[in-house]
Design a protein around this motif. Structure first.
Motif, PDB file in Angstrom:
ATOM      1  N   GLY A 133       0.830  -1.196   0.000  1.00 20.20           N
ATOM      2  CA  GLY A 133       0.000   0.000   0.000  1.00 20.20           C
ATOM      3  C   GLY A 133       0.865   1.246   0.000  1.00 20.20           C
ATOM      4  O   GLY A 133       2.092   1.172  -0.075  1.00 20.20           O
ATOM      5  N   PRO A 134       0.227   2.402   0.096  1.00 22.51           N
ATOM      6  CA  PRO A 134       0.983   3.654   0.125  1.00 22.51           C
ATOM      7  C   PRO A 134       1.734   3.819   1.440  1.00 22.51           C
ATOM      8  O   PRO A 134       1.359   3.245   2.462  1.00 22.51           O
ATOM      9  N   GLN A 135       2.798   4.609   1.395  1.00 25.26           N
ATOM     10  CA  GLN A 135       3.530   4.914   2.616  1.00 25.26           C
ATOM     11  C   GLN A 135       2.619   5.674   3.560  1.00 25.26           C
ATOM     12  O   GLN A 135       1.733   6.414   3.132  1.00 25.26           O
ATOM     13  N   PHE A 136       2.832   5.470   4.847  1.00 26.60           N
ATOM     14  CA  PHE A 136       2.006   6.126   5.851  1.00 26.60           C
ATOM     15  C   PHE A 136       2.866   6.631   6.983  1.00 26.60           C
ATOM     16  O   PHE A 136       4.018   6.259   7.133  1.00 26.60           O
ATOM     17  N   LEU A 137       2.283   7.494   7.771  1.00 27.07           N
ATOM     18  CA  LEU A 137       2.939   8.075   8.938  1.00 27.07           C
ATOM     19  C   LEU A 137       2.206   7.569  10.169  1.00 27.07           C
ATOM     20  O   LEU A 137       0.980   7.577  10.216  1.00 27.07           O
ATOM     21  N   LYS A 138       2.959   7.108  11.143  1.00 28.65           N
ATOM     22  CA  LYS A 138       2.368   6.609  12.388  1.00 28.65           C
ATOM     23  C   LYS A 138       2.833   7.510  13.519  1.00 28.65           C
ATOM     24  O   LYS A 138       4.023   7.652  13.771  1.00 28.65           O
ATOM     25  N   ILE A 139       1.878   8.149  14.195  1.00 31.59           N
ATOM     26  CA  ILE A 139       2.177   9.008  15.336  1.00 31.59           C
ATOM     27  C   ILE A 139       1.371   8.456  16.501  1.00 31.59           C
ATOM     28  O   ILE A 139       0.144   8.610  16.536  1.00 31.59           O
ATOM     29  N   GLY A 140       2.046   7.787  17.416  1.00 27.77           N
ATOM     30  CA  GLY A 140       1.327   7.106  18.492  1.00 27.77           C
ATOM     31  C   GLY A 140       0.432   6.052  17.890  1.00 27.77           C
ATOM     32  O   GLY A 140       0.887   5.185  17.158  1.00 27.77           O
ATOM     33  N   HIS A 141      -0.867   6.155  18.134  1.00 28.71           N
ATOM     34  CA  HIS A 141      -1.812   5.205  17.558  1.00 28.71           C
ATOM     35  C   HIS A 141      -2.468   5.742  16.284  1.00 28.71           C
ATOM     36  O   HIS A 141      -3.268   5.047  15.658  1.00 28.71           O
ATOM     37  N   LEU A 142      -2.127   6.967  15.899  1.00 31.62           N
ATOM     38  CA  LEU A 142      -2.726   7.583  14.718  1.00 31.62           C
ATOM     39  C   LEU A 142      -1.975   7.219  13.447  1.00 31.62           C
ATOM     40  O   LEU A 142      -0.748   7.233  13.409  1.00 31.62           O
ATOM     41  N   VAL A 143      -2.709   6.897  12.405  1.00 29.24           N
ATOM     42  CA  VAL A 143      -2.141   6.609  11.085  1.00 29.24           C
ATOM     43  C   VAL A 143      -2.584   7.725  10.154  1.00 29.24           C
ATOM     44  O   VAL A 143      -3.767   8.065  10.094  1.00 29.24           O
ATOM     45  N   ARG A 144      -1.641   8.280   9.428  1.00 23.40           N
ATOM     46  CA  ARG A 144      -1.940   9.350   8.484  1.00 23.40           C
ATOM     47  C   ARG A 144      -1.233   9.074   7.161  1.00 23.40           C
ATOM     48  O   ARG A 144      -0.168   8.455   7.116  1.00 23.40           O
ATOM     49  N   TYR A 145      -1.841   9.555   6.091  1.00 24.62           N
ATOM     50  CA  TYR A 145      -1.297   9.421   4.743  1.00 24.62           C
ATOM     51  C   TYR A 145      -1.139  10.813   4.152  1.00 24.62           C
ATOM     52  O   TYR A 145      -2.076  11.610   4.200  1.00 24.62           O
ATOM     53  N   SER A 146       0.028  11.105   3.587  1.00 27.15           N
ATOM     54  CA  SER A 146       0.222  12.418   2.968  1.00 27.15           C
ATOM     55  C   SER A 146      -0.405  12.402   1.571  1.00 27.15           C
ATOM     56  O   SER A 146      -0.402  11.375   0.881  1.00 27.15           O
ATOM     57  N   ILE A 147      -0.928  13.538   1.172  1.00 33.26           N
ATOM     58  CA  ILE A 147      -1.518  13.662  -0.161  1.00 33.26           C
ATOM     59  C   ILE A 147      -0.475  13.335  -1.226  1.00 33.26           C
ATOM     60  O   ILE A 147      -0.765  12.655  -2.198  1.00 33.26           O
ATOM     61  N   ALA A 148       0.761  13.800  -1.030  1.00 33.17           N
ATOM     62  CA  ALA A 148       1.822  13.538  -2.010  1.00 33.17           C
ATOM     63  C   ALA A 148       2.058  12.033  -2.177  1.00 33.17           C
ATOM     64  O   ALA A 148       2.182  11.539  -3.300  1.00 33.17           O
TER      65      ALA A 148
END
Length: 64
Positions: free
Chosen positions: A26-41
């Motif tokens: 899948g796309p690269q993601f950012l993990k901050i604590g328990h939060l998962v985020r995906y950058s638009i780029a």
């Protein structure tokens, strides 16, 4: 984007995104604590890399 936003953008379930993160492909993601985020780029890059004119172009691509 968060999981819900990306799942809505792609018309898939959050469970499918979770599976892609766990198994890879899948796309690269950012993990901050328990939060998962995906950058638009990263999302746009992933979408561009997974565009095909026909199935023979797909080769070894993960077609989830």
């Amino acid at each position: 984007l968060n999981e819900t936003q990306l799942a809505e953008r792609w018309g898939i379930s959050k469970k499918m995104l979770q599976k892609l993160r766990y198994q890879g492909g899948g796309p690269q993601f950012l993990k901050i604590g328990h939060l998962v985020r995906y950058s638009i780029a990263n999302i746009e890059s992933y979408e561009t890399e997974h565009q095909f004119a026909n199935t023979t172009q797909m080769g070894g691509a993960n077609h989830g």
